[in-house]
Enzyme design. Structure first.
Site, mmCIF file in Angstrom:
data_model
loop_
_atom_site.group_PDB
_atom_site.id
_atom_site.type_symbol
_atom_site.label_atom_id
_atom_site.label_comp_id
_atom_site.label_asym_id
_atom_site.label_seq_id
_atom_site.Cartn_x
_atom_site.Cartn_y
_atom_site.Cartn_z
ATOM 1 N N SER A 176 -1.930 -5.169 64.933
ATOM 2 C CA SER A 176 -2.114 -5.185 65.892
ATOM 3 C C SER A 176 -2.973 -4.029 66.738
ATOM 4 C CB SER A 176 -1.035 -5.421 66.840
ATOM 5 O OG SER A 176 -1.192 -5.489 68.502
ATOM 6 N N GLU A 204 4.883 -8.700 79.627
ATOM 7 C CA GLU A 204 4.673 -7.679 79.368
ATOM 8 C C GLU A 204 4.085 -6.878 79.920
ATOM 9 O OE1 GLU A 204 7.524 -6.814 75.457
ATOM 10 O OE2 GLU A 204 5.317 -6.543 75.169
ATOM 11 N N GLY A 216 11.160 0.045 68.915
ATOM 12 C CA GLY A 216 11.100 -0.240 67.876
ATOM 13 C C GLY A 216 9.798 0.216 66.595
HETATM 14 C C1 16G Z 1 5.805 -4.376 69.393
HETATM 15 C C2 16G Z 1 5.879 -6.119 70.368
HETATM 16 C C3 16G Z 1 5.636 -6.046 72.085
HETATM 17 C C4 16G Z 1 6.145 -4.527 72.556
HETATM 18 C C5 16G Z 1 6.489 -3.763 71.739
HETATM 19 C C6 16G Z 1 6.901 -2.739 72.220
HETATM 20 C C7 16G Z 1 5.310 -7.972 69.862
HETATM 21 C C8 16G Z 1 4.475 -9.468 69.003
HETATM 22 N N1 16G Z 1 5.337 -6.954 69.599
HETATM 23 O O1 16G Z 1 4.439 -4.211 69.660
HETATM 24 O O2 16G Z 1 5.913 -6.846 72.426
HETATM 25 O O3 16G Z 1 5.643 -4.623 73.581
HETATM 26 O O4 16G Z 1 6.527 -3.838 70.402
HETATM 27 O O5 16G Z 1 7.161 -1.002 71.684
HETATM 28 O O6 16G Z 1 7.119 -8.503 69.599
HETATM 29 P P1 16G Z 1 8.514 -0.151 71.179
HETATM 30 O O7 16G Z 1 9.604 -0.456 71.090
HETATM 31 O O8 16G Z 1 7.918 1.036 70.726
HETATM 32 O O9 16G Z 1 8.017 0.092 73.000
HETATM 33 MG MG MG Z 2 -1.385 -7.202 69.269
#
Ligand code: 16G
Ligand code: MG
Length: 525
Positions: free
Chosen positions: A67, A372, A492
Protein backbone atom coordinates in the site's frame (compact mmCIF):
# COMPACT_ATOMS: atom_id res chain seq x y z
CA UNK A 1 2.63 -40.23 2.23
CA UNK A 2 1.15 -36.97 3.54
CA UNK A 3 -1.22 -35.14 1.18
CA UNK A 4 1.14 -32.20 1.70
CA UNK A 5 4.31 -33.95 0.45
CA UNK A 6 4.48 -31.69 -2.59
CA UNK A 7 3.92 -28.54 -0.52
CA UNK A 8 6.78 -29.52 1.79
CA UNK A 9 9.10 -30.53 -1.05
CA UNK A 10 8.69 -27.21 -2.90
CA UNK A 11 8.97 -25.26 0.38
CA UNK A 12 12.29 -26.89 1.22
CA UNK A 13 13.67 -26.68 -2.31
CA UNK A 14 12.52 -23.24 -3.42
CA UNK A 15 10.79 -21.23 -0.65
CA UNK A 16 12.44 -22.17 2.65
CA UNK A 17 12.00 -20.11 5.77
CA UNK A 18 15.47 -18.72 6.34
CA UNK A 19 14.71 -16.15 9.03
CA UNK A 20 13.07 -16.56 12.36
CA UNK A 21 11.61 -13.11 13.00
CA UNK A 22 7.98 -13.48 14.00
CA UNK A 23 5.48 -11.94 11.63
CA UNK A 24 1.76 -11.34 12.23
CA UNK A 25 -1.29 -11.04 10.01
CA UNK A 26 -2.27 -7.51 11.02
CA UNK A 27 -4.92 -4.96 10.10
CA UNK A 28 -4.17 -5.33 6.41
CA UNK A 29 -2.38 -8.66 6.11
CA UNK A 30 1.36 -9.29 6.45
CA UNK A 31 3.53 -6.28 5.79
CA UNK A 32 7.29 -5.90 6.24
CA UNK A 33 10.58 -5.61 4.31
CA UNK A 34 10.19 -7.39 0.98
CA UNK A 35 13.22 -9.65 1.50
CA UNK A 36 11.57 -11.27 4.53
CA UNK A 37 8.47 -12.39 2.68
CA UNK A 38 9.22 -15.15 0.16
CA UNK A 39 8.26 -18.07 2.44
CA UNK A 40 5.22 -16.17 3.74
CA UNK A 41 3.97 -15.66 0.18
CA UNK A 42 4.44 -19.33 -0.68
CA UNK A 43 2.51 -20.42 2.41
CA UNK A 44 -0.28 -17.89 1.80
CA UNK A 45 -0.70 -19.37 -1.68
CA UNK A 46 -1.30 -22.77 -0.08
CA UNK A 47 -3.56 -21.29 2.54
CA UNK A 48 -5.69 -19.48 -0.04
CA UNK A 49 -6.41 -22.89 -1.59
CA UNK A 50 -7.68 -24.17 1.77
CA UNK A 51 -9.77 -21.03 2.19
CA UNK A 52 -11.32 -21.66 -1.22
CA UNK A 53 -12.10 -25.26 -0.20
CA UNK A 54 -13.69 -23.91 2.98
CA UNK A 55 -15.84 -21.62 0.83
CA UNK A 56 -17.14 -24.35 -1.49
CA UNK A 57 -14.67 -23.63 -4.25
CA UNK A 58 -15.43 -19.93 -4.58
CA UNK A 59 -12.56 -17.74 -5.73
CA UNK A 60 -10.25 -16.27 -3.08
CA UNK A 61 -8.04 -13.27 -3.87
CA UNK A 62 -4.41 -12.78 -2.92
CA UNK A 63 -3.04 -9.25 -3.27
CA UNK A 64 0.66 -8.49 -3.09
CA UNK A 65 1.17 -4.94 -1.95
CA UNK A 66 2.39 -2.80 0.92
CA UNK A 67 0.00 0.00 0.00
CA UNK A 68 1.37 3.41 1.07
CA UNK A 69 4.53 1.98 2.68
CA UNK A 70 7.92 2.73 1.08
CA UNK A 71 9.04 0.85 -2.04
CA UNK A 72 11.36 -1.45 -0.03
CA UNK A 73 8.41 -2.95 1.87
CA UNK A 74 5.91 -5.43 0.56
CA UNK A 75 2.98 -7.40 1.90
CA UNK A 76 0.16 -9.80 1.22
CA UNK A 77 -3.53 -9.86 2.07
CA UNK A 78 -6.25 -12.37 1.33
CA UNK A 79 -9.64 -11.42 -0.07
CA UNK A 80 -12.72 -13.46 0.88
CA UNK A 81 -15.33 -14.52 -1.72
CA UNK A 82 -17.70 -11.58 -1.24
CA UNK A 83 -14.82 -9.13 -1.52
CA UNK A 84 -14.27 -8.67 2.18
CA UNK A 85 -10.98 -8.96 4.02
CA UNK A 86 -10.05 -12.46 5.21
CA UNK A 87 -12.38 -13.60 8.01
CA UNK A 88 -11.00 -12.59 11.39
CA UNK A 89 -10.74 -16.13 12.78
CA UNK A 90 -8.37 -17.05 9.93
CA UNK A 91 -5.90 -14.28 10.75
CA UNK A 92 -4.35 -16.29 13.58
CA UNK A 93 -4.26 -19.39 11.35
CA UNK A 94 -2.33 -17.34 8.78
CA UNK A 95 0.04 -16.06 11.46
CA UNK A 96 0.60 -19.57 12.71
CA UNK A 97 1.32 -20.94 9.23
CA UNK A 98 3.70 -18.08 8.40
CA UNK A 99 5.73 -18.63 11.57
CA UNK A 100 6.00 -22.42 11.60
CA UNK A 101 9.17 -24.23 10.50
CA UNK A 102 9.18 -25.70 6.98
CA UNK A 103 8.77 -29.21 8.36
CA UNK A 104 5.77 -28.17 10.44
CA UNK A 105 3.82 -26.98 7.37
CA UNK A 106 1.98 -30.30 6.74
CA UNK A 107 0.81 -30.48 10.36
CA UNK A 108 -0.32 -26.86 10.39
CA UNK A 109 -2.28 -27.34 7.16
CA UNK A 110 -3.84 -30.52 8.56
CA UNK A 111 -4.86 -28.70 11.72
CA UNK A 112 -6.55 -25.97 9.67
CA UNK A 113 -8.46 -28.64 7.75
CA UNK A 114 -9.61 -30.45 10.88
CA UNK A 115 -10.13 -27.32 13.00
CA UNK A 116 -12.34 -25.68 10.39
CA UNK A 117 -14.01 -28.90 9.22
CA UNK A 118 -12.91 -28.37 5.63
CA UNK A 119 -13.60 -30.80 2.81
CA UNK A 120 -11.16 -30.81 -0.09
CA UNK A 121 -12.65 -29.56 -3.34
CA UNK A 122 -11.83 -27.04 -6.02
CA UNK A 123 -9.34 -24.42 -4.85
CA UNK A 124 -9.53 -21.32 -7.03
CA UNK A 125 -7.31 -18.32 -6.35
CA UNK A 126 -6.82 -14.99 -8.16
CA UNK A 127 -3.44 -13.35 -7.62
CA UNK A 128 -2.83 -9.64 -8.15
CA UNK A 129 0.19 -7.45 -7.45
CA UNK A 130 1.14 -3.80 -7.26
CA UNK A 131 3.97 -2.13 -9.20
CA UNK A 132 6.76 -2.72 -6.64
CA UNK A 133 9.97 -4.16 -8.10
CA UNK A 134 9.80 -7.02 -5.61
CA UNK A 135 6.19 -7.94 -6.46
CA UNK A 136 6.73 -10.24 -9.49
CA UNK A 137 9.03 -12.63 -7.58
CA UNK A 138 6.73 -12.63 -4.55
CA UNK A 139 3.76 -13.26 -6.82
CA UNK A 140 5.59 -16.28 -8.25
CA UNK A 141 6.03 -17.60 -4.72
CA UNK A 142 2.25 -17.30 -4.13
CA UNK A 143 1.56 -19.05 -7.45
CA UNK A 144 3.97 -21.86 -6.48
CA UNK A 145 2.14 -22.30 -3.16
CA UNK A 146 -1.23 -22.53 -4.90
CA UNK A 147 0.06 -25.09 -7.41
CA UNK A 148 1.77 -27.22 -4.75
CA UNK A 149 -1.45 -27.35 -2.69
CA UNK A 150 -3.36 -28.52 -5.76
CA UNK A 151 -5.25 -25.28 -6.42
CA UNK A 152 -5.93 -23.47 -9.66
CA UNK A 153 -4.33 -20.05 -9.88
CA UNK A 154 -5.24 -17.17 -12.15
CA UNK A 155 -2.54 -14.54 -12.36
CA UNK A 156 -4.37 -11.22 -12.79
CA UNK A 157 -1.05 -9.35 -13.01
CA UNK A 158 -0.58 -5.72 -11.99
CA UNK A 159 -3.84 -4.39 -10.56
CA UNK A 160 -5.01 -2.05 -7.83
CA UNK A 161 -6.28 -3.72 -4.65
CA UNK A 162 -9.89 -2.73 -5.45
CA UNK A 163 -9.57 -4.15 -8.96
CA UNK A 164 -8.65 -7.51 -7.47
CA UNK A 165 -11.63 -7.32 -5.10
CA UNK A 166 -13.85 -6.52 -8.07
CA UNK A 167 -12.54 -9.51 -10.03
CA UNK A 168 -13.17 -11.85 -7.09
CA UNK A 169 -16.74 -10.63 -6.51
CA UNK A 170 -17.66 -10.39 -10.19
CA UNK A 171 -16.47 -13.97 -10.69
CA UNK A 172 -18.15 -15.38 -7.59
CA UNK A 173 -21.46 -13.73 -8.53
CA UNK A 174 -21.24 -15.21 -12.04
CA UNK A 175 -21.09 -11.73 -13.54
CA UNK A 176 -23.95 -10.45 -11.35
CA UNK A 177 -21.79 -7.69 -9.91
CA UNK A 178 -20.23 -6.86 -13.29
CA UNK A 179 -18.37 -8.61 -16.07
CA UNK A 180 -15.46 -10.45 -14.42
CA UNK A 181 -12.68 -8.88 -16.47
CA UNK A 182 -10.63 -5.73 -16.07
CA UNK A 183 -12.35 -4.38 -19.15
CA UNK A 184 -15.65 -5.06 -17.34
CA UNK A 185 -14.40 -3.04 -14.37
CA UNK A 186 -13.37 -0.04 -16.48
CA UNK A 187 -16.55 -0.18 -18.58
CA UNK A 188 -18.90 -0.42 -15.59
CA UNK A 189 -17.40 2.59 -13.81
CA UNK A 190 -16.75 4.80 -16.80
CA UNK A 191 -20.13 4.27 -18.44
CA UNK A 192 -21.97 4.93 -15.16
CA UNK A 193 -19.91 8.10 -14.69
CA UNK A 194 -20.55 9.24 -18.25
CA UNK A 195 -24.30 8.69 -17.96
CA UNK A 196 -24.53 10.42 -14.60
CA UNK A 197 -22.62 13.50 -15.75
CA UNK A 198 -24.54 13.52 -19.02
CA UNK A 199 -27.77 13.96 -17.07
CA UNK A 200 -26.65 17.17 -15.35
CA UNK A 201 -27.83 20.33 -17.04
CA UNK A 202 -26.01 23.01 -15.08
CA UNK A 203 -22.52 22.63 -13.62
CA UNK A 204 -22.62 25.86 -11.58
CA UNK A 205 -19.23 26.33 -9.89
CA UNK A 206 -18.12 22.81 -10.83
CA UNK A 207 -15.56 22.37 -13.56
CA UNK A 208 -14.82 18.84 -14.88
CA UNK A 209 -11.09 19.19 -14.49
CA UNK A 210 -8.69 17.66 -11.96
CA UNK A 211 -4.99 17.24 -11.27
CA UNK A 212 -4.21 13.64 -10.32
CA UNK A 213 -1.31 12.34 -8.20
CA UNK A 214 -0.80 8.60 -8.86
CA UNK A 215 1.84 8.05 -6.11
CA UNK A 216 4.01 6.48 -8.85
CA UNK A 217 1.97 3.33 -8.41
CA UNK A 218 -0.76 1.20 -9.87
CA UNK A 219 -3.36 3.95 -9.42
CA UNK A 220 -1.54 5.88 -12.15
CA UNK A 221 -1.93 2.93 -14.54
CA UNK A 222 -5.63 2.58 -13.78
CA UNK A 223 -6.12 6.32 -14.24
CA UNK A 224 -4.38 6.13 -17.62
CA UNK A 225 -7.12 3.78 -18.78
CA UNK A 226 -9.89 5.96 -17.35
CA UNK A 227 -8.39 9.02 -19.05
CA UNK A 228 -8.79 7.31 -22.41
CA UNK A 229 -12.34 6.25 -21.65
CA UNK A 230 -13.43 9.58 -20.13
CA UNK A 231 -11.88 11.82 -22.77
CA UNK A 232 -13.97 14.94 -23.26
CA UNK A 233 -15.96 14.28 -20.07
CA UNK A 234 -13.41 14.63 -17.29
CA UNK A 235 -10.14 16.39 -18.00
CA UNK A 236 -7.38 14.75 -15.96
CA UNK A 237 -3.77 15.91 -15.80
CA UNK A 238 -1.73 13.13 -14.25
CA UNK A 239 1.40 13.48 -12.10
CA UNK A 240 3.63 10.92 -10.38
CA UNK A 241 2.70 8.35 -12.97
CA UNK A 242 5.54 5.91 -12.36
CA UNK A 243 8.89 7.39 -13.27
CA UNK A 244 9.62 8.47 -9.68
CA UNK A 245 9.83 6.37 -6.53
CA UNK A 246 6.61 4.81 -5.23
CA UNK A 247 4.90 6.84 -2.45
CA UNK A 248 7.96 9.05 -2.08
CA UNK A 249 6.97 12.69 -1.59
CA UNK A 250 3.60 11.91 -3.14
CA UNK A 251 0.44 9.87 -2.70
CA UNK A 252 -2.56 10.07 -0.38
CA UNK A 253 -0.67 9.18 2.80
CA UNK A 254 2.00 11.83 2.18
CA UNK A 255 -0.62 14.50 1.54
CA UNK A 256 -2.73 13.58 4.58
CA UNK A 257 0.21 13.30 7.00
CA UNK A 258 2.21 16.31 5.79
CA UNK A 259 -0.83 18.43 4.93
CA UNK A 260 0.94 19.67 1.83
CA UNK A 261 0.80 19.17 -1.92
CA UNK A 262 2.77 16.25 -3.41
CA UNK A 263 5.71 16.47 -5.82
CA UNK A 264 4.78 18.21 -9.04
CA UNK A 265 1.67 19.90 -7.64
CA UNK A 266 3.29 22.30 -5.17
CA UNK A 267 2.49 25.40 -7.15
CA UNK A 268 -0.97 24.53 -8.49
CA UNK A 269 -3.57 27.06 -7.36
CA UNK A 270 -7.37 27.04 -7.51
CA UNK A 271 -7.66 23.56 -9.02
CA UNK A 272 -9.08 20.41 -7.49
CA UNK A 273 -6.26 17.94 -6.90
CA UNK A 274 -6.56 14.26 -5.97
CA UNK A 275 -3.98 11.87 -4.51
CA UNK A 276 -4.27 8.10 -4.29
CA UNK A 277 -2.02 5.67 -2.42
CA UNK A 278 0.32 2.93 -3.68
CA UNK A 279 -2.39 0.31 -4.24
CA UNK A 280 -5.15 2.82 -5.05
CA UNK A 281 -7.59 2.05 -2.26
CA UNK A 282 -7.26 5.45 -0.55
CA UNK A 283 -8.05 8.88 -1.88
CA UNK A 284 -7.53 12.42 -0.60
CA UNK A 285 -8.58 15.68 -2.27
CA UNK A 286 -6.95 19.06 -1.75
CA UNK A 287 -6.61 22.52 -3.29
CA UNK A 288 -4.54 25.59 -2.71
CA UNK A 289 -5.78 29.13 -2.72
CA UNK A 290 -3.50 32.14 -2.31
CA UNK A 291 -0.77 29.81 -1.13
CA UNK A 292 -2.94 28.22 1.57
CA UNK A 293 -3.34 24.45 1.45
CA UNK A 294 -6.82 22.97 2.07
CA UNK A 295 -7.33 19.28 2.72
CA UNK A 296 -10.51 17.39 1.81
CA UNK A 297 -10.02 14.02 3.48
CA UNK A 298 -12.10 10.90 4.07
CA UNK A 299 -14.37 12.72 6.55
CA UNK A 300 -15.17 15.32 3.92
CA UNK A 301 -15.86 12.66 1.30
CA UNK A 302 -18.21 10.87 3.72
CA UNK A 303 -20.22 14.01 4.48
CA UNK A 304 -20.34 15.04 0.81
CA UNK A 305 -21.51 11.62 -0.33
CA UNK A 306 -23.92 10.88 2.55
CA UNK A 307 -25.53 14.31 2.23
CA UNK A 308 -26.11 13.84 -1.48
CA UNK A 309 -27.38 10.26 -1.21
CA UNK A 310 -29.82 11.42 1.44
CA UNK A 311 -30.99 14.17 -0.93
CA UNK A 312 -31.47 11.64 -3.75
CA UNK A 313 -33.46 9.33 -1.47
CA UNK A 314 -35.78 12.21 -0.58
CA UNK A 315 -36.08 13.25 -4.23
CA UNK A 316 -37.06 9.73 -5.27
CA UNK A 317 -39.52 9.31 -2.39
CA UNK A 318 -37.51 6.49 -0.82
CA UNK A 319 -36.49 8.16 2.46
CA UNK A 320 -38.93 6.07 4.50
CA UNK A 321 -38.00 2.81 2.85
CA UNK A 322 -34.20 3.03 2.73
CA UNK A 323 -32.17 3.81 5.85
CA UNK A 324 -28.89 5.55 5.26
CA UNK A 325 -26.13 5.67 7.86
CA UNK A 326 -22.45 6.42 8.12
CA UNK A 327 -19.57 4.61 9.81
CA UNK A 328 -16.49 6.43 11.08
CA UNK A 329 -13.59 5.71 13.42
CA UNK A 330 -12.42 7.69 16.44
CA UNK A 331 -10.09 9.59 14.06
CA UNK A 332 -13.04 11.31 12.38
CA UNK A 333 -12.93 15.00 13.12
CA UNK A 334 -15.54 15.91 15.74
CA UNK A 335 -16.94 18.58 13.41
CA UNK A 336 -17.58 16.04 10.66
CA UNK A 337 -19.54 13.83 13.08
CA UNK A 338 -21.58 16.84 14.27
CA UNK A 339 -22.26 17.97 10.71
CA UNK A 340 -23.26 14.45 9.66
CA UNK A 341 -25.65 13.86 12.55
CA UNK A 342 -26.98 17.36 13.24
CA UNK A 343 -26.97 19.13 9.86
CA UNK A 344 -27.47 16.17 7.52
CA UNK A 345 -29.49 14.02 9.92
CA UNK A 346 -27.47 10.93 9.04
CA UNK A 347 -26.78 8.58 11.98
CA UNK A 348 -23.14 7.73 12.63
CA UNK A 349 -21.66 4.63 14.21
CA UNK A 350 -18.08 4.46 15.40
CA UNK A 351 -15.90 1.35 15.06
CA UNK A 352 -12.22 0.45 15.57
CA UNK A 353 -9.62 1.37 12.92
CA UNK A 354 -9.34 -0.93 9.88
CA UNK A 355 -11.44 -1.31 6.75
CA UNK A 356 -12.93 -4.64 7.81
CA UNK A 357 -14.61 -3.12 10.87
CA UNK A 358 -16.06 -0.22 8.92
CA UNK A 359 -17.26 -2.45 6.10
CA UNK A 360 -19.08 -4.82 8.48
CA UNK A 361 -20.76 -1.99 10.38
CA UNK A 362 -21.82 -0.32 7.12
CA UNK A 363 -23.68 -3.50 6.11
CA UNK A 364 -26.05 -2.84 9.04
CA UNK A 365 -27.61 0.04 7.11
CA UNK A 366 -29.60 -0.18 3.84
CA UNK A 367 -27.08 2.31 2.48
CA UNK A 368 -23.89 2.43 4.52
CA UNK A 369 -21.35 5.13 3.81
CA UNK A 370 -18.01 4.41 5.45
CA UNK A 371 -14.76 6.34 5.38
CA UNK A 372 -11.68 6.56 7.53
CA UNK A 373 -10.25 10.08 7.80
CA UNK A 374 -7.20 8.80 5.86
CA UNK A 375 -9.33 8.25 2.75
CA UNK A 376 -10.20 4.53 2.89
CA UNK A 377 -13.86 3.94 2.21
CA UNK A 378 -16.84 3.35 0.00
CA UNK A 379 -20.63 2.99 0.07
CA UNK A 380 -22.45 -0.33 0.38
CA UNK A 381 -26.07 -0.98 -0.59
CA UNK A 382 -28.11 -3.88 0.81
CA UNK A 383 -29.63 -6.28 -1.73
CA UNK A 384 -33.09 -4.93 -0.83
CA UNK A 385 -32.04 -1.31 -1.34
CA UNK A 386 -30.41 -2.14 -4.70
CA UNK A 387 -33.56 -3.86 -5.92
CA UNK A 388 -35.84 -1.05 -4.78
CA UNK A 389 -33.63 1.62 -6.33
CA UNK A 390 -33.45 -0.20 -9.66
CA UNK A 391 -37.22 -0.69 -9.73
CA UNK A 392 -38.16 2.89 -8.77
CA UNK A 393 -38.46 5.11 -11.86
CA UNK A 394 -37.85 8.30 -9.85
CA UNK A 395 -34.56 6.87 -8.50
CA UNK A 396 -32.69 6.69 -11.78
CA UNK A 397 -29.96 9.13 -10.73
CA UNK A 398 -29.41 7.06 -7.64
CA UNK A 399 -29.27 3.88 -9.71
CA UNK A 400 -26.65 5.41 -11.98
CA UNK A 401 -24.59 6.69 -9.07
CA UNK A 402 -24.72 3.24 -7.48
CA UNK A 403 -22.91 1.88 -10.53
CA UNK A 404 -20.08 4.41 -10.16
CA UNK A 405 -19.36 2.93 -6.73
CA UNK A 406 -17.08 -0.09 -6.25
CA UNK A 407 -18.96 -1.61 -3.32
CA UNK A 408 -16.51 -4.46 -2.85
CA UNK A 409 -13.95 -2.31 -1.00
CA UNK A 410 -12.76 1.30 -0.90
CA UNK A 411 -11.52 2.14 -4.39
CA UNK A 412 -9.61 5.40 -4.81
CA UNK A 413 -10.60 5.90 -8.42
CA UNK A 414 -14.22 4.86 -8.04
CA UNK A 415 -14.41 7.18 -5.00
CA UNK A 416 -12.88 9.96 -7.08
CA UNK A 417 -15.50 9.47 -9.80
CA UNK A 418 -18.22 9.45 -7.14
CA UNK A 419 -16.97 12.72 -5.64
CA UNK A 420 -16.85 14.28 -9.11
CA UNK A 421 -20.46 13.20 -9.74
CA UNK A 422 -21.67 14.72 -6.48
CA UNK A 423 -19.76 17.98 -6.95
CA UNK A 424 -21.11 18.26 -10.50
CA UNK A 425 -24.68 17.58 -9.38
CA UNK A 426 -24.38 20.08 -6.53
CA UNK A 427 -22.62 22.60 -8.79
CA UNK A 428 -19.84 22.97 -6.22
CA UNK A 429 -16.19 23.89 -6.50
CA UNK A 430 -13.68 22.39 -4.05
CA UNK A 431 -14.00 25.59 -2.07
CA UNK A 432 -17.80 25.28 -1.82
CA UNK A 433 -17.26 21.73 -0.57
CA UNK A 434 -14.65 22.84 1.96
CA UNK A 435 -16.91 25.53 3.40
CA UNK A 436 -19.72 23.15 4.37
CA UNK A 437 -18.23 23.03 7.88
CA UNK A 438 -14.97 23.82 9.68
CA UNK A 439 -12.74 21.09 11.05
CA UNK A 440 -11.74 21.20 14.70
CA UNK A 441 -7.98 21.75 14.98
CA UNK A 442 -6.30 18.41 15.68
CA UNK A 443 -2.97 16.74 16.16
CA UNK A 444 -1.80 13.17 15.62
CA UNK A 445 1.35 12.04 17.44
CA UNK A 446 3.32 8.86 18.03
CA UNK A 447 4.57 7.74 21.44
CA UNK A 448 7.41 5.24 21.53
CA UNK A 449 7.10 2.79 24.40
CA UNK A 450 8.71 -0.52 25.33
CA UNK A 451 5.65 -2.66 24.76
CA UNK A 452 2.68 -1.10 23.01
CA UNK A 453 0.64 -4.29 23.38
CA UNK A 454 0.17 -3.48 27.07
CA UNK A 455 -2.46 -0.99 25.98
CA UNK A 456 -5.89 -2.44 25.35
CA UNK A 457 -8.88 -0.38 24.30
CA UNK A 458 -12.67 -0.56 24.21
CA UNK A 459 -15.61 1.52 23.00
CA UNK A 460 -14.25 1.61 19.43
CA UNK A 461 -10.76 2.56 20.66
CA UNK A 462 -12.09 5.64 22.44
CA UNK A 463 -11.34 4.31 25.94
CA UNK A 464 -8.22 2.66 27.33
CA UNK A 465 -9.08 -0.47 29.32
CA UNK A 466 -5.54 -1.23 30.51
CA UNK A 467 -3.10 -0.36 31.99
CA UNK A 468 -5.11 0.86 34.96
CA UNK A 469 -5.08 4.59 35.53
CA UNK A 470 -4.17 5.64 31.98
CA UNK A 471 -7.70 6.56 30.89
CA UNK A 472 -8.30 8.55 34.09
CA UNK A 473 -5.22 10.64 33.41
CA UNK A 474 -6.23 11.19 29.78
CA UNK A 475 -9.70 12.29 30.96
CA UNK A 476 -8.14 14.75 33.38
CA UNK A 477 -5.95 16.24 30.64
CA UNK A 478 -8.88 16.51 28.21
CA UNK A 479 -11.03 18.29 30.80
CA UNK A 480 -8.55 21.20 30.75
CA UNK A 481 -9.34 22.04 27.12
CA UNK A 482 -12.39 23.58 25.54
CA UNK A 483 -13.94 21.12 23.03
CA UNK A 484 -11.07 18.80 23.97
CA UNK A 485 -11.04 15.14 22.90
CA UNK A 486 -8.17 12.69 22.90
CA UNK A 487 -7.64 8.95 22.63
CA UNK A 488 -4.76 6.52 22.67
CA UNK A 489 -4.37 3.23 20.76
CA UNK A 490 -1.54 0.86 19.87
CA UNK A 491 -0.81 1.01 16.11
CA UNK A 492 -1.63 -2.10 14.12
CA UNK A 493 1.08 -1.42 11.54
CA UNK A 494 3.98 0.24 13.41
CA UNK A 495 5.69 -0.28 16.77
CA UNK A 496 4.25 2.87 18.32
CA UNK A 497 1.27 4.10 20.32
CA UNK A 498 -0.84 6.63 18.42
CA UNK A 499 -2.21 9.68 20.19
CA UNK A 500 -4.98 11.80 18.70
CA UNK A 501 -6.17 15.09 20.14
CA UNK A 502 -8.50 17.85 19.07
CA UNK A 503 -9.47 21.12 20.72
CA UNK A 504 -10.83 24.54 19.93
CA UNK A 505 -7.53 26.02 18.74
CA UNK A 506 -4.49 24.53 17.03
CA UNK A 507 -2.23 25.46 19.95
CA UNK A 508 -4.54 23.71 22.39
CA UNK A 509 -4.84 20.60 20.22
CA UNK A 510 -1.02 20.42 20.00
CA UNK A 511 -0.68 20.96 23.74
CA UNK A 512 -3.28 18.31 24.57
CA UNK A 513 -1.57 15.77 22.27
CA UNK A 514 1.83 16.48 23.80
CA UNK A 515 0.41 16.12 27.31
CA UNK A 516 -1.17 12.78 26.48
CA UNK A 517 2.06 11.50 24.85
CA UNK A 518 3.86 12.29 28.11
CA UNK A 519 1.20 10.49 30.15
CA UNK A 520 1.50 7.40 27.93
CA UNK A 521 5.29 7.39 28.20
CA UNK A 522 5.22 7.85 31.97
CA UNK A 523 2.80 4.99 32.52
CA UNK A 524 4.42 2.61 30.03
CA UNK A 525 8.08 3.31 30.73
C1 16G B 1 -4.19 -0.32 7.70
C2 16G B 1 -5.67 -0.34 7.41
C3 16G B 1 -6.24 1.05 7.47
C4 16G B 1 -5.92 1.71 8.79
C5 16G B 1 -4.44 1.64 9.08
C6 16G B 1 -4.18 2.07 10.51
C7 16G B 1 -6.89 -1.75 5.83
C8 16G B 1 -7.00 -2.20 4.41
N1 16G B 1 -5.91 -0.88 6.07
O1 16G B 1 -3.49 0.35 6.69
O2 16G B 1 -7.63 0.95 7.31
O3 16G B 1 -6.32 3.04 8.80
O4 16G B 1 -3.99 0.31 8.94
O5 16G B 1 -2.84 1.94 10.82
O6 16G B 1 -7.64 -2.17 6.71
P1 16G B 1 -2.33 2.01 12.32
O7 16G B 1 -2.97 0.86 13.07
O8 16G B 1 -0.87 1.92 12.23
O9 16G B 1 -2.78 3.32 12.87
MG1 MG C 1 -3.75 1.22 0.36
Amino acid sequence: MSRWAKVLEVALASHPRTIDTKISYGTAGFRTKAELLDHVMYRMGAMAVLRSWAKSGQVIGVMITASHNPECDNGVKLVDPVGEMLEFSWESLATNLANSTDREIPDVLDSIISGCGITEGAGRVFVGRDTRKTSPALSNAVLAGIAAAGGVATDIGVVSTPQLHYMVVATNTGGGYGEPTLDGYYSKLSSAFTSFLGGIKEFGNYSPKIMFDGANGVGALAMQEFMTRLKGILEVTAFNTGSGELNSGCGADFVKVHQEAPAGLEAVENTRCVSVDGDADRVIYFYRKQGVFHLLDGDRIATLVAGYLKHLLAESGLSDKIRIGCVQTAYANGSSTDYMTKSLGVPVSCVPTGVKFLHHAALEFDIGVYFEANGHGTVVFSQGAQKLIKETPSAQSLAMLMNVINQTVGDAISDLLLVECVLAARGWSAEDWFHQYSDLPNKLMKASVKDRTLITTGDAERQVLSPAGLQERVNKAVAEFKRGRSFVRPSGTEDVVRVYAEAETKEEADKLAETVVKIVQEILS
